[in-house]
Write an enzyme that holds these catalytic residues in place. Structure first.
Site, PDB file in Angstrom:
ATOM      1  N   PHE A   1       0.862  -1.188   0.000  1.00 40.25           N
ATOM      2  CA  PHE A   1       0.000   0.000   0.000  1.00 40.25           C
ATOM      3  C   PHE A   1       0.894   1.232   0.000  1.00 40.25           C
ATOM      4  CE2 PHE A   1      -2.463   3.486   1.757  1.00 40.25           C
ATOM      5  CZ  PHE A   1      -3.594   3.423   0.963  1.00 40.25           C
TER       6      PHE A   1
ATOM      7  N   ASP B   1       9.354   2.440   1.373  1.00 43.19           N
ATOM      8  CA  ASP B   1       8.215   3.199   1.891  1.00 43.19           C
ATOM      9  C   ASP B   1       8.150   2.927   3.387  1.00 43.19           C
ATOM     10  OD1 ASP B   1       5.761   4.016   2.828  1.00 43.19           O
ATOM     11  OD2 ASP B   1       4.637   3.354   1.066  1.00 43.19           O
TER      12      ASP B   1
ATOM     13  N   LYS C   1       2.914   9.632   8.589  1.00 43.96           N
ATOM     14  CA  LYS C   1       2.304   9.173   9.846  1.00 43.96           C
ATOM     15  C   LYS C   1       2.999   9.698  11.112  1.00 43.96           C
ATOM     16  CE  LYS C   1      -0.007   5.090   7.936  1.00 43.96           C
ATOM     17  NZ  LYS C   1      -1.395   5.405   8.184  1.00 43.96           N
TER      18      LYS C   1
HETATM   19  N1  PLP Z   1       2.522   4.129   2.564  1.00 47.28           N
HETATM   20  C1  PLP Z   1       2.200   3.300   3.558  1.00 47.28           C
HETATM   21  C2  PLP Z   1       3.102   2.126   3.843  1.00 47.28           C
HETATM   22  C3  PLP Z   1       1.048   3.492   4.323  1.00 47.28           C
HETATM   23  O1  PLP Z   1       0.738   2.650   5.307  1.00 47.28           O
HETATM   24  C4  PLP Z   1       0.229   4.613   4.024  1.00 47.28           C
HETATM   25  C5  PLP Z   1      -1.018   4.844   4.775  1.00 47.28           C
HETATM   26  O2  PLP Z   1      -1.571   3.990   5.403  1.00 47.28           O
HETATM   27  C6  PLP Z   1       0.604   5.464   2.977  1.00 47.28           C
HETATM   28  C7  PLP Z   1       1.753   5.194   2.276  1.00 47.28           C
HETATM   29  C8  PLP Z   1      -0.232   6.650   2.632  1.00 47.28           C
HETATM   30  O3  PLP Z   1      -0.068   7.660   3.574  1.00 47.28           O
HETATM   31  P1  PLP Z   1      -1.140   8.857   3.652  1.00 47.28           P
HETATM   32  O4  PLP Z   1      -2.440   8.259   4.036  1.00 47.28           O
HETATM   33  O5  PLP Z   1      -0.561   9.784   4.700  1.00 47.28           O
HETATM   34  O6  PLP Z   1      -1.183   9.481   2.313  1.00 47.28           O
END
Ligand code: PLP
Length: 394
Positions: free
Chosen positions: A137, A222, A251
């Site tokens: 994700f 990520d 986050k």
């Molecule tokens: N990358 C990862 C691994 C995530 O868990 C998330 C959100 O859950 C995101 C990206 C996206 O972040 P945002 O919701 O702040 O755009």
């Protein structure tokens, strides 16, 4: 306003895109939150893995209050101390040489995708493809849903940008097979978060690093969910002993204020010259002041060691529960990102825990995610697990 007043108001005026639980939170302190009707909950969800230092941590509140009284926002056409100071702290604490700030995890990943493409374009070999993992994700923008290895988030949004390929997670041979002549980067989470708290085999990231070196690829990690102490180290990549080329953060970086970041080595960062990328709010003085307080507290208050020890305790207690409760199939995770795979969908368990005063969530349908603030105490872990055990036994 009561829970019902707030829920009804949002029901009438907001886009209905979230499956929200029927509660409206109005106050938080440490690992506890209170709803509008005065009911108290233990927050083992950390408001979507965000408040790593707990709700309203005094150092973050102090930094925000002081910054709000000085200046809230400084244009990126001018200089700002909190932004430069946060960059310095993140660089000093990581492999990276440079930081770029934005407003969310998805934006950080957008920046990483653009940086990888620009790096590829500068090499002039026509390489732009990025290989990501099935089950990953990476966000909700058009490019990041395309990077996300889950068909369900892409459905209905075609046409999507070209240049993404997918390979099963934790399978180095499949990843190598997915790399082609046009591939410029591999983008992975150190632990799959939304994909069900999947911890790869110990050598996986080393093998990926080796593959990237052999094929001239950038390794983008990520760390939006795994970074900022969540796995018991400041960044998840540290656990595997490798050096990535780019990482993305979000986050926990602001402990509740919206901020994202991309960190990169000088060699890669050079591909972004003046005008190549930018944002109005990214690197905002208020959010960066919070970020400085977060990283100083994480590193200064032994929060990481506490997180690692608490995570071990939590997993050990859950494994003991697994021995007695066949509904628990598997317990896994690192630090305080812990997944409990159930033999059945977890939504009803989450709901009953909430009714009993514990906030959790469920990813990948059957995996309960335990991601309490990193400052959680033994007593709070015991109190939360008592609720989980009672719910799973009945
Ligand atoms: N990358 C990862 C691994 C995530 O868990 C998330 C959100 O859950 C995101 C990206 C996206 O972040 P945002 O919701 O702040 O755009």
């Amino acid at each position: 306003m009561t829970n019902k007043d707030i829920i009804d108001l949002g029901g009438k005026y907001l886009f209905q895109i979230y499956a929200r639980a029927p509660l409206a939170l109005v106050r938080g302190q440490g690992c506890r939150v209170w709803d509008a009707d005065g009911k108290e909950y233990l927050d083992f969800f950390a408001s979507t893995v965000v408040v790593n230092l707990g709700h309203c941590h005094p150092s973050v509140t102090r930094a925000l209050t002081e910054q709000a009284g000085a200046i809230l926002h400084v244009s990126n056409l001018h200089h700002s101390a909190p932004q430069a100071q946060l960059a310095q702290r993140l660089v000093d604490a990581s492999f990276a040489d440079r930081a770029f700030f934005c407003n969310s995890g998805a934006e950080a990943n957008e920046a990483a995708i653009k940086l990888a493409r620009k790096y590829g374009a500068d090499q002039g070999e026509g390489r732009y493809e990025i290989v990501t993992a099935l089950g990953s994700f990476h966000g909700r923008t058009i490019a990041t849903i395309t990077a996300t290895g889950q068909e369900k988030v892409r459905r209905g949004f075609q046409p999507l940008p070209e240049g993404f390929r997918y390979a099963p997670y934790d399978d180095i041979a499949a990843l190598e097979a997915a790399v082609g002549d046009r591939t410029i980067a591999v983008m992975l989470e150190p632990v799959l978060g939304e994909g069900g708290i999947v911890v790869p085999s110990p050598d996986y990231l080393k093998q990926v690093r080796d593959l990237c070196d052999r094929r001239g690829l950038l390794l983008i990690l990520d760390e939006v969910q795994t970074g900022m102490g969540r796995l018991g180290s400041l960044f998840g990549y540290e656990l595997s002993g490798i050096t990535p080329d780019i990482i993305t953060l979000g986050k926990g970086l602001g402990n509740g204020v919206p901020i994202g970041a991309m960190l990169a080595s000088e060699r890669v960062a050079e591909a972004f010259g003046i005008g190549a990328h930018g944002t109005t709010f990214g690197g905002n003085a208020l959010t960066c002041a919070a970020g400085v307080a977060v990283i100083d507290t994480l590193l200064g208050d032994r929060v990481l060691a506490h997180c690692a020890a608490s995570g071990e305790y939590l997993r050990e207690r859950l494994r003991r529960m697994q021995g007695e409760l066949p509904i628990i199939r598997n317990v896994r995770g690192h630090g305080l990102l812990v997944g409990v795979e159930l033999a059945e969908p977890g939504a009803a368990v989450v709901e009953r825990c909430r009714e009993a005063g514990l906030l959790l969530n469920c990813t990948a349908e059957k995996v309960l995610r335990f991601s309490p603030p990193l400052i959680v105490s033994r007593e709070e872990i015991d109190a939360g697990l008592a609720i989980v055990e009672k719910v799973l036994r009945t």
